[in-house]
Design a protein around this motif. Structure first.
Motif, PDB file in Angstrom:
ATOM      1  N   ILE A  97       0.852  -1.199   0.000  1.00 24.83           N
ATOM      2  CA  ILE A  97       0.000   0.000   0.000  1.00 24.83           C
ATOM      3  C   ILE A  97       0.881   1.238   0.000  1.00 24.83           C
ATOM      4  CG2 ILE A  97      -1.862   1.228   1.187  1.00 24.83           C
ATOM      5  CD1 ILE A  97      -2.689  -1.440   2.433  1.00 24.83           C
ATOM      6  N   GLY A  98       1.954   1.205   0.798  1.00 26.54           N
ATOM      7  CA  GLY A  98       2.891   2.324   0.821  1.00 26.54           C
ATOM      8  C   GLY A  98       3.772   2.368  -0.409  1.00 26.54           C
ATOM      9  N   HIS A  99       4.237   1.201  -0.870  1.00 27.29           N
ATOM     10  CA  HIS A  99       5.123   1.172  -2.033  1.00 27.29           C
ATOM     11  C   HIS A  99       4.394   1.565  -3.323  1.00 27.29           C
ATOM     12  CE1 HIS A  99       8.556  -0.306   0.083  1.00 27.29           C
ATOM     13  NE2 HIS A  99       8.017  -1.476   0.394  1.00 27.29           N
ATOM     14  N   GLN A 100       3.136   1.174  -3.443  1.00 26.04           N
ATOM     15  CA  GLN A 100       2.365   1.464  -4.652  1.00 26.04           C
ATOM     16  C   GLN A 100       1.617   2.789  -4.568  1.00 26.04           C
ATOM     17  OE1 GLN A 100      -0.146  -1.963  -5.332  1.00 26.04           O
ATOM     18  NE2 GLN A 100       1.595  -3.372  -5.255  1.00 26.04           N
ATOM     19  N   GLY A 101       1.792   3.482  -3.468  1.00 29.44           N
ATOM     20  CA  GLY A 101       1.137   4.771  -3.289  1.00 29.44           C
ATOM     21  C   GLY A 101       2.042   5.729  -2.546  1.00 29.44           C
ATOM     22  N   ALA A 102       1.494   6.366  -1.516  1.00 26.37           N
ATOM     23  CA  ALA A 102       2.246   7.378  -0.765  1.00 26.37           C
ATOM     24  C   ALA A 102       2.422   6.939   0.677  1.00 26.37           C
ATOM     25  CB  ALA A 102       1.517   8.720  -0.813  1.00 26.37           C
ATOM     26  N   ASN A 103       3.618   7.197   1.191  1.00 25.93           N
ATOM     27  CA  ASN A 103       3.938   6.967   2.592  1.00 25.93           C
ATOM     28  C   ASN A 103       4.323   8.306   3.214  1.00 25.93           C
ATOM     29  OD1 ASN A 103       5.198   6.046   5.087  1.00 25.93           O
ATOM     30  ND2 ASN A 103       7.143   6.289   3.986  1.00 25.93           N
ATOM     31  N   PHE A 104       3.688   8.652   4.320  1.00 27.62           N
ATOM     32  CA  PHE A 104       4.067   9.867   5.039  1.00 27.62           C
ATOM     33  C   PHE A 104       5.189   9.530   6.008  1.00 27.62           C
ATOM     34  CE2 PHE A 104       0.108  11.180   3.268  1.00 27.62           C
ATOM     35  CZ  PHE A 104       0.270  12.542   3.051  1.00 27.62           C
ATOM     36  N   ASP A 105       6.264  10.298   5.940  1.00 28.79           N
ATOM     37  CA  ASP A 105       7.441   9.959   6.747  1.00 28.79           C
ATOM     38  C   ASP A 105       7.176  10.049   8.244  1.00 28.79           C
ATOM     39  OD1 ASP A 105       7.472  12.702   7.258  1.00 28.79           O
ATOM     40  OD2 ASP A 105       9.365  13.078   6.229  1.00 28.79           O
ATOM     41  N   THR A 106       6.152  10.805   8.625  1.00 29.00           N
ATOM     42  CA  THR A 106       5.716  10.846  10.019  1.00 29.00           C
ATOM     43  C   THR A 106       4.199  10.694  10.042  1.00 29.00           C
ATOM     44  OG1 THR A 106       7.513  12.369  10.570  1.00 29.00           O
ATOM     45  CG2 THR A 106       5.740  12.145  12.171  1.00 29.00           C
ATOM     46  N   GLY A 107       3.739   9.538  10.486  1.00 23.33           N
ATOM     47  CA  GLY A 107       2.315   9.302  10.641  1.00 23.33           C
ATOM     48  C   GLY A 107       1.972   9.250  12.116  1.00 23.33           C
ATOM     49  N   TYR A 108       0.924   9.966  12.510  1.00 19.64           N
ATOM     50  CA  TYR A 108       0.561  10.046  13.921  1.00 19.64           C
ATOM     51  C   TYR A 108      -0.849   9.529  14.174  1.00 19.64           C
ATOM     52  CZ  TYR A 108       4.491  12.885  15.657  1.00 19.64           C
ATOM     53  OH  TYR A 108       5.725  13.336  16.063  1.00 19.64           O
ATOM     54  N   ALA A 109      -0.973   8.784  15.286  1.00 18.15           N
ATOM     55  CA  ALA A 109      -2.288   8.462  15.816  1.00 18.15           C
ATOM     56  C   ALA A 109      -2.836   9.669  16.559  1.00 18.15           C
ATOM     57  CB  ALA A 109      -2.191   7.268  16.764  1.00 18.15           C
ATOM     58  N   ALA A 110      -4.157   9.725  16.647  1.00 20.32           N
ATOM     59  CA  ALA A 110      -4.789  10.842  17.356  1.00 20.32           C
ATOM     60  C   ALA A 110      -4.665  10.703  18.862  1.00 20.32           C
ATOM     61  CB  ALA A 110      -6.261  10.941  16.976  1.00 20.32           C
ATOM     62  N   ASN A 111      -4.392   9.498  19.322  1.00 24.36           N
ATOM     63  CA  ASN A 111      -4.238   9.268  20.751  1.00 24.36           C
ATOM     64  C   ASN A 111      -3.391   8.012  20.928  1.00 24.36           C
ATOM     65  OD1 ASN A 111      -5.259   8.327  23.655  1.00 24.36           O
ATOM     66  ND2 ASN A 111      -5.868  10.467  23.405  1.00 24.36           N
ATOM     67  N   ALA A 417     -10.923  14.613   5.955  1.00 26.03           N
ATOM     68  CA  ALA A 417     -10.872  15.571   4.849  1.00 26.03           C
ATOM     69  C   ALA A 417     -10.343  14.925   3.570  1.00 26.03           C
ATOM     70  CB  ALA A 417     -10.002  16.765   5.233  1.00 26.03           C
ATOM     71  N   THR A 418      -9.456  13.952   3.696  1.00 25.99           N
ATOM     72  CA  THR A 418      -8.911  13.273   2.523  1.00 25.99           C
ATOM     73  C   THR A 418      -9.987  12.445   1.836  1.00 25.99           C
ATOM     74  OG1 THR A 418      -6.726  13.207   3.568  1.00 25.99           O
ATOM     75  CG2 THR A 418      -7.121  11.679   1.746  1.00 25.99           C
ATOM     76  N   ALA A 419     -10.765  11.716   2.612  1.00 25.31           N
ATOM     77  CA  ALA A 419     -11.861  10.938   2.038  1.00 25.31           C
ATOM     78  C   ALA A 419     -12.907  11.857   1.409  1.00 25.31           C
ATOM     79  CB  ALA A 419     -12.494  10.065   3.119  1.00 25.31           C
ATOM     80  N   ALA A 420     -13.219  12.954   2.092  1.00 30.56           N
ATOM     81  CA  ALA A 420     -14.192  13.904   1.543  1.00 30.56           C
ATOM     82  C   ALA A 420     -13.703  14.485   0.219  1.00 30.56           C
ATOM     83  CB  ALA A 420     -14.456  15.016   2.554  1.00 30.56           C
ATOM     84  N   ALA A 421     -12.410  14.839   0.148  1.00 30.04           N
ATOM     85  CA  ALA A 421     -11.857  15.402  -1.081  1.00 30.04           C
ATOM     86  C   ALA A 421     -11.902  14.386  -2.215  1.00 30.04           C
ATOM     87  CB  ALA A 421     -10.428  15.870  -0.844  1.00 30.04           C
ATOM     88  N   ALA A 422     -11.586  13.134  -1.912  1.00 30.93           N
ATOM     89  CA  ALA A 422     -11.645  12.094  -2.942  1.00 30.93           C
ATOM     90  C   ALA A 422     -13.056  11.951  -3.489  1.00 30.93           C
ATOM     91  CB  ALA A 422     -11.161  10.763  -2.367  1.00 30.93           C
ATOM     92  N   ALA A 423     -14.044  12.092  -2.609  1.00 29.19           N
ATOM     93  CA  ALA A 423     -15.439  11.960  -3.019  1.00 29.19           C
ATOM     94  C   ALA A 423     -15.995  13.234  -3.646  1.00 29.19           C
ATOM     95  CB  ALA A 423     -16.290  11.575  -1.808  1.00 29.19           C
ATOM     96  N   LEU A 439      -4.702  14.702  -0.181  1.00 32.93           N
ATOM     97  CA  LEU A 439      -4.697  14.231  -1.569  1.00 32.93           C
ATOM     98  C   LEU A 439      -3.866  15.097  -2.503  1.00 32.93           C
ATOM     99  CD1 LEU A 439      -8.162  12.839  -2.692  1.00 32.93           C
ATOM    100  CD2 LEU A 439      -5.982  11.647  -2.464  1.00 32.93           C
ATOM    101  N   ALA A 440      -3.966  16.407  -2.350  1.00 29.75           N
ATOM    102  CA  ALA A 440      -3.241  17.283  -3.275  1.00 29.75           C
ATOM    103  C   ALA A 440      -1.745  17.001  -3.222  1.00 29.75           C
ATOM    104  CB  ALA A 440      -3.520  18.746  -2.941  1.00 29.75           C
ATOM    105  N   SER A 441      -1.196  16.890  -2.029  1.00 34.08           N
ATOM    106  CA  SER A 441       0.225  16.587  -1.891  1.00 34.08           C
ATOM    107  C   SER A 441       0.539  15.186  -2.394  1.00 34.08           C
ATOM    108  CB  SER A 441       0.651  16.711  -0.420  1.00 34.08           C
ATOM    109  OG  SER A 441       0.553  18.042   0.018  1.00 34.08           O
ATOM    110  N   ALA A 442      -0.341  14.238  -2.095  1.00 32.90           N
ATOM    111  CA  ALA A 442      -0.102  12.858  -2.522  1.00 32.90           C
ATOM    112  C   ALA A 442      -0.101  12.741  -4.044  1.00 32.90           C
ATOM    113  CB  ALA A 442      -1.156  11.940  -1.921  1.00 32.90           C
ATOM    114  N   GLU A 443      -1.024  13.436  -4.703  1.00 38.60           N
ATOM    115  CA  GLU A 443      -1.096  13.367  -6.160  1.00 38.60           C
ATOM    116  C   GLU A 443       0.061  14.115  -6.814  1.00 38.60           C
ATOM    117  OE1 GLU A 443      -4.920  14.422  -7.725  1.00 38.60           O
ATOM    118  OE2 GLU A 443      -5.991  13.278  -6.209  1.00 38.60           O
ATOM    119  N   ALA A 444       0.491  15.219  -6.184  1.00 34.21           N
ATOM    120  CA  ALA A 444       1.599  15.996  -6.747  1.00 34.21           C
ATOM    121  C   ALA A 444       2.949  15.366  -6.432  1.00 34.21           C
ATOM    122  CB  ALA A 444       1.556  17.420  -6.206  1.00 34.21           C
ATOM    123  N   GLY A 445       2.980  14.546  -5.394  1.00 32.71           N
ATOM    124  CA  GLY A 445       4.236  13.928  -4.989  1.00 32.71           C
ATOM    125  C   GLY A 445       5.075  14.798  -4.089  1.00 32.71           C
ATOM    126  N   ASN A 446       4.557  15.958  -3.719  1.00 34.78           N
ATOM    127  CA  ASN A 446       5.267  16.846  -2.791  1.00 34.78           C
ATOM    128  C   ASN A 446       4.273  17.868  -2.264  1.00 34.78           C
ATOM    129  OD1 ASN A 446       5.195  19.297  -4.576  1.00 34.78           O
ATOM    130  ND2 ASN A 446       6.458  17.975  -5.875  1.00 34.78           N
TER     131      ASN A 446
END
Length: 551
Positions: A97-111, A417-423, A439-446
């Motif tokens: 999923i990360g290799h075929q798409g986008a991986n955020f170098d810092t991913g955080y849980a909300a809690n 917000a990402t799911a809403a933007a995709a929809a 999504l905008a950053s993921a699609e642009a690659g930066n």
């Protein structure tokens, strides 16, 4: 007189034996009561509502699948170069999923525990904004776990607040208020068929259940955990954790049961991880011709630790029994996610499906597995990076270039917000929203980091991350930790003493944020000492750093 003394002696012996038996089997009482009140029916098949026989339109909004693991540590998958038992359990499907798409170098849980994280995912808001500050647990669980500690005098003890049980809201009402707008509510109102599979833990009262919070169909369990298989099944391998009072409560009390659309509990078929996967596949096939949103919330690898014998037997290189069962559970989870991804391809909808993968928090301290969050310090139930850092992957073939790595921090809040933007749907404008569209950053690659400032709070434990500076404050012990994550991402050099002005300024940021949050809807009944650098089964030693976690 002699007979009286003999009689009293016999009564004392019987009382002692009775108390010993009660003490040994007290954990079984809540489960017995629960099964008496709500008996579990035999297994029956689930019939997912069938969508149209042909696509509803030549061009339609994308399908959205959010896959959430439970207590999966940053180092439990091989994407980051680690993996269970030093890489003995590769996770190629999760990694893909990360290799075929986008991986955020810092991913955080909300809690750092599950319920509030799930509330943030569902609403796109800090859960403290609506009073969802602590993980929802029944009083009987909190009381039993706190009293189940092994007597010891060489370390801080857990605290149970009996006084707070008075005037407490009912456990089923501990959930996301119905006044909140969930991502399922939003998408359901814009033509999406909405599906929940797996763990909920966001309220058990009817209005707070998935079908009351925007989901058309729901298959799972409402509580914080469940048995994966009948412990006596010949096809299961169990790993009990005798050092953990939580685990001692789970085995006699958790049911092997699920619910369909909030109805009568019934026994599932096989191991729950495979059961969720099988039903996710069936639901995808039923909805291949209409846009759907699926929240696939696996409970693996959360305790109780139960693996299929086949997965356990496939890992003879792992010698420690607990680690082997844990690794087998992750092997099974990875295989199931691979089957889900393959179904999207087989149904011809892979290119039109956004898949998000993450975990609700870091790996747990009570499993006894030391390196689950390596190289980060801390575990679930701490706000050190090990309790908060989680995989954060987005995959959408044709939209997101494979191998994309993006600057974080990305956060559970952002899934909304990402799911809403995709929809193509606007996020609610009638309330403060804390979610950023990735999504905008993921699609642009930066692109710029999604957040410059983030907050976490659980009682007296509070954190602000401002740029690369992270301040954590605690009440027990009364201490502040300050780290420069750009130079010290694994939090080894505390700069709080060296930079008092920065600590003061960041404390002020926390205070300002606190004033915008609501009073908790229910209090934390337990405060438990969690060591930062060693798991629960390691001996307590002088000088080990710890924090008290409120739950």
């Amino acid at each position: 007189m002699r007979r009286l003394w003999i009689g009293l002696g016999v009564l004392a012996v019987l009382a002692g034996v009775g108390y010993a038996l009660f003490d040994q089997y007290k954990y079984y009482i809540p489960g017995i009561i629960s099964r008496w009140r709500d008996p579990i029916q035999p297994n029956h098949d689930v019939a997912w509502a069938q969508g149209p026989a042909t696509p509803v339109a030549a061009k339609r909004p994308p399908n959205i699948i959010v896959i959430l693991a439970d207590d999966l540590g940053h180092n439990d998958i091989s994407f980051f170069g680690g993996g269970v038992a030093g890489g003995a359990v590769p996770t190629p499907n999760i990694d893909s999923i990360g290799h075929q798409g986008a991986n955020f170098d810092t991913g955080y849980a909300a809690n750092a525990t599950c319920s509030p994280s799930r509330a943030a995912i569902m609403t796109g808001r800090y859960p403290t904004r609506f009073g969802f500050e602590f993980t929802a647990v029944p009083v009987v669980f909190a009381r039993a776990v706190s009293r189940g500690e092994t007597a010891a005098s060489d370390h801080p003890r857990g605290i149970f607040h009996e006084e707070l049980t008075k005037n407490l809201i009912d456990y089923p009402d501990m959930g996301v208020p119905h006044s909140e707008i969930t991502i399922a509510d939003l998408l359901q109102g814009h033509g999406y068929h909405t599906i929940q599979i797996g763990k909920w833990h966001l309220g058990e009262a009817k209005p707070l259940q998935p079908t009351g919070q925007g989901f058309d169909e729901a298959l799972g369990f409402l509580a914080g955990g469940g048995m994966y298989m009948d412990p006596s099944d010949t096809g299961v391998v169990n790993a009990k954790l005798p050092w953990d009072p939580i685990d001692r409560f789970l085995w006699p009390n958790l049911p092997y049961a699920v619910q369909w659309n909030g109805g009568q509990r019934f026994a599932p078929k096989g191991h729950l991880t495979d059961y969720w996967t099988d039903n996710a596949i069936a639901a995808i096939k039923a909805n291949r011709n209409r846009p759907f949103f699926m929240y696939l919330a696996y409970n693996a690898p959360h305790t109780p630790l139960q693996a299929t014998k086949a997965d356990y037997d496939a890992l003879p290189q792992i010698k420690d029994h607990t680690s082997r069962v844990y690794g087998a559970m992750i092997r099974q989870l990875d295989r199931g996610i691979g089957r889900v991804l393959q179904t999207l391809k087989d149904q011809g909808i892979d290119d039109n499906t956004l898949v998000v993968f993450t975990s609700d928090n870091g790996g747990a301290w009570y499993t006894g597995i030391a390196d689950t969050n390596a190289p980060y310090r801390g575990y679930k139930a701490t706000f050190f990076e090990g309790g908060l850092r989680v995989p954060f992957f987005l995959r959408w073939p044709g939209k997101i270039k494979p191998g994309t790595t993006l600057a974080g921090p990305a956060h559970h809040l952002d899934i909304f917000a990402t799911a809403a933007a995709a929809a193509g749907v606007a996020v609610p404008s009638d309330r403060p929203m804390d979610s950023s569209n990735l999504l905008a950053s993921a699609e642009a690659g930066n692109g710029p980091a999604p957040h410059s400032i983030l907050f976490w709070r659980s009682g007296e434990n509070k954190v602000v991350r401002d740029g690369n500076w992270k301040l954590q404050v605690a009440g027990k012990p009364n201490k502040a930790w300050l780290y420069d994550l750009s130079a010290d991402p694994t939090e080894r050099r505390d700069l709080a003493t060296a930079q008092p002005d920065r600590v003061k300024a960041m404390r002020a940021m926390i205070a300002t944020h606190d004033r915008e949050q609501r009073k908790p809807m229910w209090p934390a009944l337990i405060e438990a000492p969690i060591r930062v650098d060693v798991p629960l089964n390691a001996p307590w030693k002088k000088g080990q750093e710890y924090v008290y976690w409120s739950n």
